[in-house]
Scaffold this motif. Structure first.
Motif, PDB file in Angstrom:
ATOM      1  N   ASP A  18      67.980  75.558   1.933  1.00 62.12           N
ATOM      2  CA  ASP A  18      68.098  74.109   2.329  1.00 62.12           C
ATOM      3  C   ASP A  18      69.113  73.543   1.833  1.00 62.12           C
ATOM      4  O   ASP A  18      70.020  72.535   2.349  1.00 62.12           O
ATOM      5  N   ARG A  19      69.268  73.518   0.736  1.00 68.37           N
ATOM      6  CA  ARG A  19      70.950  72.700  -0.031  1.00 68.37           C
ATOM      7  C   ARG A  19      72.104  73.290   0.291  1.00 68.37           C
ATOM      8  O   ARG A  19      73.244  72.895   1.043  1.00 68.37           O
ATOM      9  N   ALA A  20      72.634  74.906   0.276  1.00 68.49           N
ATOM     10  CA  ALA A  20      73.524  75.500   0.848  1.00 68.49           C
ATOM     11  C   ALA A  20      73.626  75.164   2.149  1.00 68.49           C
ATOM     12  O   ALA A  20      74.691  75.086   2.636  1.00 68.49           O
ATOM     13  N   ILE A  21      72.327  74.990   3.414  1.00 70.72           N
ATOM     14  CA  ILE A  21      73.030  74.946   5.079  1.00 70.72           C
ATOM     15  C   ILE A  21      73.253  72.581   4.987  1.00 70.72           C
ATOM     16  O   ILE A  21      74.360  72.428   5.938  1.00 70.72           O
ATOM     17  N   GLY A  22      72.782  72.558   4.042  1.00 76.59           N
ATOM     18  CA  GLY A  22      73.171  71.043   4.403  1.00 76.59           C
ATOM     19  C   GLY A  22      74.643  70.590   3.643  1.00 76.59           C
ATOM     20  O   GLY A  22      75.415  70.757   4.189  1.00 76.59           O
ATOM     21  N   ARG A  23      75.688  71.976   2.955  1.00 76.12           N
ATOM     22  CA  ARG A  23      76.929  71.961   2.638  1.00 76.12           C
ATOM     23  C   ARG A  23      77.376  72.459   3.501  1.00 76.12           C
ATOM     24  O   ARG A  23      78.995  71.703   4.382  1.00 76.12           O
ATOM     25  N   LEU A  24      77.168  73.358   4.866  1.00 80.84           N
ATOM     26  CA  LEU A  24      77.561  73.516   5.456  1.00 80.84           C
ATOM     27  C   LEU A  24      77.536  73.013   6.940  1.00 80.84           C
ATOM     28  O   LEU A  24      79.021  72.627   7.538  1.00 80.84           O
ATOM     29  N   GLU A  25      75.841  72.550   6.955  1.00 80.28           N
ATOM     30  CA  GLU A  25      76.600  70.793   8.273  1.00 80.28           C
ATOM     31  C   GLU A  25      77.932  70.033   7.315  1.00 80.28           C
ATOM     32  O   GLU A  25      78.696  69.418   8.589  1.00 80.28           O
ATOM     33  N   GLN A  26      78.286  69.904   6.133  1.00 79.44           N
ATOM     34  CA  GLN A  26      78.927  69.031   5.819  1.00 79.44           C
ATOM     35  C   GLN A  26      80.103  69.615   6.578  1.00 79.44           C
ATOM     36  O   GLN A  26      81.264  68.660   6.978  1.00 79.44           O
ATOM     37  N   HIS A  27      80.485  70.638   6.145  1.00 80.73           N
ATOM     38  CA  HIS A  27      81.932  71.199   6.195  1.00 80.73           C
ATOM     39  C   HIS A  27      82.356  71.081   8.088  1.00 80.73           C
ATOM     40  O   HIS A  27      83.125  71.381   8.381  1.00 80.73           O
ATOM     41  N   LEU A  28      81.002  72.120   8.120  1.00 79.08           N
ATOM     42  CA  LEU A  28      81.031  72.473   9.694  1.00 79.08           C
ATOM     43  C   LEU A  28      80.323  71.413  11.027  1.00 79.08           C
ATOM     44  O   LEU A  28      81.218  71.212  12.068  1.00 79.08           O
ATOM     45  N   GLY A  29      80.168  70.554  10.779  1.00 76.53           N
ATOM     46  CA  GLY A  29      79.316  69.863  11.803  1.00 76.53           C
ATOM     47  C   GLY A  29      77.819  69.890  12.015  1.00 76.53           C
ATOM     48  O   GLY A  29      77.182  71.051  11.795  1.00 76.53           O
ATOM     49  N   LYS A  30      77.074  69.117  12.055  1.00 75.53           N
ATOM     50  CA  LYS A  30      75.744  69.633  12.651  1.00 75.53           C
ATOM     51  C   LYS A  30      75.582  70.084  13.872  1.00 75.53           C
ATOM     52  O   LYS A  30      74.246  69.978  14.046  1.00 75.53           O
ATOM     53  N   VAL A  35      74.569  76.520  13.201  1.00 73.93           N
ATOM     54  CA  VAL A  35      74.498  76.004  11.667  1.00 73.93           C
ATOM     55  C   VAL A  35      72.795  75.515  12.366  1.00 73.93           C
ATOM     56  O   VAL A  35      72.061  75.473  11.038  1.00 73.93           O
ATOM     57  N   ARG A  36      72.656  74.567  13.907  1.00 71.23           N
ATOM     58  CA  ARG A  36      71.159  73.849  13.942  1.00 71.23           C
ATOM     59  C   ARG A  36      69.845  75.399  13.837  1.00 71.23           C
ATOM     60  O   ARG A  36      69.232  75.355  13.982  1.00 71.23           O
ATOM     61  N   ARG A  37      70.718  76.755  14.318  1.00 70.77           N
ATOM     62  CA  ARG A  37      70.042  77.646  14.483  1.00 70.77           C
ATOM     63  C   ARG A  37      69.832  78.225  12.842  1.00 70.77           C
ATOM     64  O   ARG A  37      68.543  78.842  12.567  1.00 70.77           O
ATOM     65  N   ILE A  38      70.191  78.084  12.028  1.00 72.84           N
ATOM     66  CA  ILE A  38      70.252  78.783  10.758  1.00 72.84           C
ATOM     67  C   ILE A  38      69.340  77.552  10.164  1.00 72.84           C
ATOM     68  O   ILE A  38      68.278  78.209   9.536  1.00 72.84           O
ATOM     69  N   ARG A  39      69.422  76.471  10.176  1.00 72.25           N
ATOM     70  CA  ARG A  39      68.642  75.105   9.922  1.00 72.25           C
ATOM     71  C   ARG A  39      67.524  75.329  10.647  1.00 72.25           C
ATOM     72  O   ARG A  39      65.406  75.099   9.597  1.00 72.25           O
ATOM     73  N   THR A  40      66.881  75.715  11.348  1.00 74.52           N
ATOM     74  CA  THR A  40      65.380  75.531  12.722  1.00 74.52           C
ATOM     75  C   THR A  40      64.717  76.881  11.878  1.00 74.52           C
ATOM     76  O   THR A  40      64.080  77.352  11.897  1.00 74.52           O
TER      77      THR A  40
END
Length: 102
Positions: A18-30, A35-40
């Motif tokens: 979850d923390r790594a996905i959050g960092r990806l969202e910061q770099h790539l955008g929500k 990224v949304r698919r990975i979060r899901t």
């Protein structure tokens, strides 16, 4: 290692994910679809681990624990609604109350 220890280790890994996905969202955008698919998918894994914990008799984490931005479930009472709320409303799909449905 016991099953409880394994589930705890999986939980820690999911927290790291979850923390790594959050960092990806910061770099790539929500809004990025991948990224949304990975979060899901990570959320589905978290729910599966919670089900495993519940099935083993251990404490289950709430389904949305550690997932920011998601709201908790709100219980809805079984008591009937006040009929006065619907005085001026027609039954949807059935026409008016004083006429027969087709």
């Amino acid at each position: 290692m016991s099953v409880k220890d394994e589930l705890t280790a999986v939980q820690r890994c999911l927290d790291d994910l979850d923390r790594a996905i959050g960092r990806l969202e910061q770099h790539l955008g929500k809004g990025v679809l991948d990224v949304r698919r990975i979060r899901t998918d990570a959320g589905h894994l978290r729910e599966s681990v919670a089900l495993l914990r519940a099935g083993r008799g251990g404490p289950a984490d709430p389904p949305h624990a550690g997932r920011p931005g998601l709201q908790q479930m709100v219980p809805i009472p079984d008591a009937p609604y006040d009929a006065s709320l619907w005085q001026d409303a027609d039954d949807e799909g059935l026409g008016c109350r004083d006429r027969r449905a087709p």
